[in-house]
Enzyme design. Structure first.
Site, PDB file in Angstrom:
ATOM      1  N   ASP A  89      -0.170  58.484 -11.860  1.00  0.00           N
ATOM      2  CA  ASP A  89      -0.774  59.623 -12.554  1.00  0.00           C
ATOM      3  C   ASP A  89       0.271  60.328 -13.433  1.00  0.00           C
ATOM      4  O   ASP A  89       1.415  60.532 -13.002  1.00  0.00           O
ATOM      5  CB  ASP A  89      -1.314  60.593 -11.486  1.00  0.00           C
ATOM      6  N   GLU A 134      10.154  43.982  -4.806  1.00  0.00           N
ATOM      7  CA  GLU A 134      10.314  43.422  -3.452  1.00  0.00           C
ATOM      8  C   GLU A 134       8.972  42.979  -2.891  1.00  0.00           C
ATOM      9  O   GLU A 134       8.900  42.134  -2.011  1.00  0.00           O
ATOM     10  CB  GLU A 134      10.895  44.475  -2.498  1.00  0.00           C
TER      11      GLU A 134
END
Ligand code: NOJ
Length: 521
Positions: free
Chosen positions: A201, A258
């Site tokens: 956002d 990751e």
């Protein structure tokens, strides 16, 4: 951006959780309700589901005011309910993005409460404070995204705090390393639960000018003007798109990598493209940044071309495309309403699905829904005000799933949190899925054809000279073409039509019809 990323040829879908599906019969959407409707997304051919904020919140901005980033608001269910949605989505080959809200918290967040109650605590510096100028003015001239001033006085300390949105949404201080550490943990919390990435956002605004300098004013502005007019009266040099934001997203990118996760930014700016470019190019910060031009244009060939060309020519990677969201009037309404608006929105979807980047549909777009019509007293958006066009409630009315009381959204006899806003049986997913000529089937076929065109993923866009009535471009040997006029027009090439949005034949496009064509070279 590497060509190997899983989102490269994907299509996304935004679910505004409050209005998506209510499983417990309280009139508000939730995870139990959503679980039941994931089959619809699979039927449609969606690859990515973006779920709007569901965290604990006082709901001043309907969840974009987060009071606890690691807990689910009881209105929406439990962590177990959330896990069930993620599991089922994954079984259906749908990846899930959740909406992270890092620019501001709720004023009820424990960090802000501590910042107010204990100005000496470390939490004070989690937010952006400024001393009150002696002349009684505000610390600077920044205007908020909802219009009006961005500073509210904390009377106890005599300092102002910053909020680019409501006073109940204080902005975090992203120059404080502790805030970065907190968000590392928040990202990992949800990634460890299996989410596939984040819609970020207000990604353009996290870092603010270190000296909080005023923005140059370039036009008249006062609080009575429409919020975007107030915003556009300033050159936003100091409040948004500060270069240091890139470092934050590089750090997030390392975490996301990751897990193979996607960072999709709500990069809301239509002007400072060089600065926006820094956030998304290179693939080592935000992977994909939304471009909102299609929500702010008319149905006009020149405007459509420049809406696409402007970002494509200046942003070198990773654009997200959408014509609808929970923040703007629905495109069917914006493009004229009724059948005309519906035809145009579908044609625009054909073009958006042809652009390089990641297209998103917003719930109900596949049903051809216009904005819901609400009486003023039913409106709940904090920025609604008295202006009938100002609020965002019309795009947020509940999904009409099936005919009958509750419309398959909630239990019969239960009042939904917002009225349905004039939906008919023909608007519902159930009726449309049973009717092969419906809008829902047209979107489903469009997504299926687009999915089959894997070759376009590696191709740049080339514009095709097509005059004032028609917009056309190609990606390799696949052309995307729309007739943006009220008269039938010829396609500017020969080829095999793979998809058409209406009933034209041969190389003729009916008014507002669009097509995907394998061009004969
Ligand atoms: C953008 C969201 O899409 C909007 O709904 C919200 O009000 C603001 N950000 C503030 O979080």
């Amino acid at each position: 951006m590497s060509t190997q990323q899983w989102w490269n040829h994907a299509v996304g879908y935004e679910a505004y959780i409050r209005s998506f599906a209510d499983g417990n019969g309280d009139g508000v959407g939730d995870f139990v309700g959503m679980l039941d409707k994931l089959d619809h997304l699979a039927w449609l051919g969606i690859d990515i589901l973006w779920i709007t904020p569901f965290y604990v919140s006082p709901m001043r901005d309907w969840g974009y005011d987060v009071a606890d980033y690691a807990a689910i608001d009881p209105t929406y269910g439990t962590l177990d309910d959330f896990d069930a949605v993620i599991d089922k989505a994954h079984r259906l080959n749908i990846r899930v993005l959740i909406d992270i809200v890092p620019n501001h918290t709720s004023d009820q967040h424990r960090w802000f409460q501590a910042a107010l109650a204990e100005p000496e605590s470390k939490y004070r510096d989690y937010y952006v404070w400024a001393d009150a100028p002696e002349d009684g003015s505000l610390p600077n001239n920044w205007v908020g995204y909802f219009g009006g001033k961005t500073w509210t006085l904390d009377e106890a300390s005599g300092q102002y705090y910053l909020h680019l949105f409501l006073p109940e949404q204080p902005d975090l201080n992203w120059r404080n390393p502790d805030v970065l550490d907190e968000f590392d943990d928040i990202l990992r919390f949800w990634l460890d639960r299996g989410v596939d990435g984040f819609r970020i956002d207000v990604a353009q605004a996290l870092v603010k000018d270190e000296q909080l300098r005023s923005n140059p004013q370039i036009g008249p502005s006062d609080d009575s003007m429409f919020r975007w007019e107030q915003w556009d009266a300033f050159d936003h040099q100091h409040d948004i798109l500060q270069p240091e934001s890139v470092d934050i997203f590089k750090r997030w990118n390392r975490i996301a990598s990751e897990y193979g996760a996607l960072l999709l930014g709500e990069t809301y700016d239509l002007k400072m493209l060089d600065k926006l470019d820094r956030l998304v190019s290179g693939g080592d910060a935000i992977h994909v940044g939304f471009w909102f031009g299609a929500m702010h244009m008319d149905w006009d060939a020149g405007q459509i071309r420049s809406t696409f060309d402007f970002p494509l020519s200046q942003i070198s990677a990773g654009l997200g495309w959408a014509q609808n969201s929970h923040d703007e009037h629905r495109s069917v309404t914006r493009f004229g309403g009724g059948d005309v608006g519906r035809r145009r929105a579908l044609s625009l979807a054909v073009l958006l699905l042809g652009l390089p980047g990641l297209p998103f549909l917003y719930q109900g777009e596949e049903l051809g829904l216009p904005s819901g019509e609400l009486p003023p007293e039913a409106k709940l958006d904090p920025i609604g005000g008295d202006d009938p066009n100002a609020g965002r409630d019309g795009t947020r009315t509940p999904m009409p799933w099936a005919p009958g009381p509750g419309m398959g959204f909630t239990s019969p006899g239960v009042e939904p949190w917002l009225p349905f806003g004039g939906r008919t049986d023909a608007d519902t997913a159930e009726v449309q899925r049973n009717e092969p000529t419906s809008t829902a089937h047209a979107y489903r076929e469009l997504l299926a054809v687009r999915r089959s065109l894997t070759s376009i993923a590696g191709e740049d866009l080339t514009w095709i000279d097509s005059g004032d009535h028609v917009v056309a471009f190609r990606r390799g040997d696949i052309a995307f073409v729309a007739n943006v006029s009220e008269v039938a027009s010829a396609m500017p090439f020969d080829g095999d039509v793979l998809y058409r949005s209406d009933a034209g034949t041969g190389q003729t496009l009916l008014a507002d019809e669009a097509a995907i064509v394998r061009v004969r070279t």
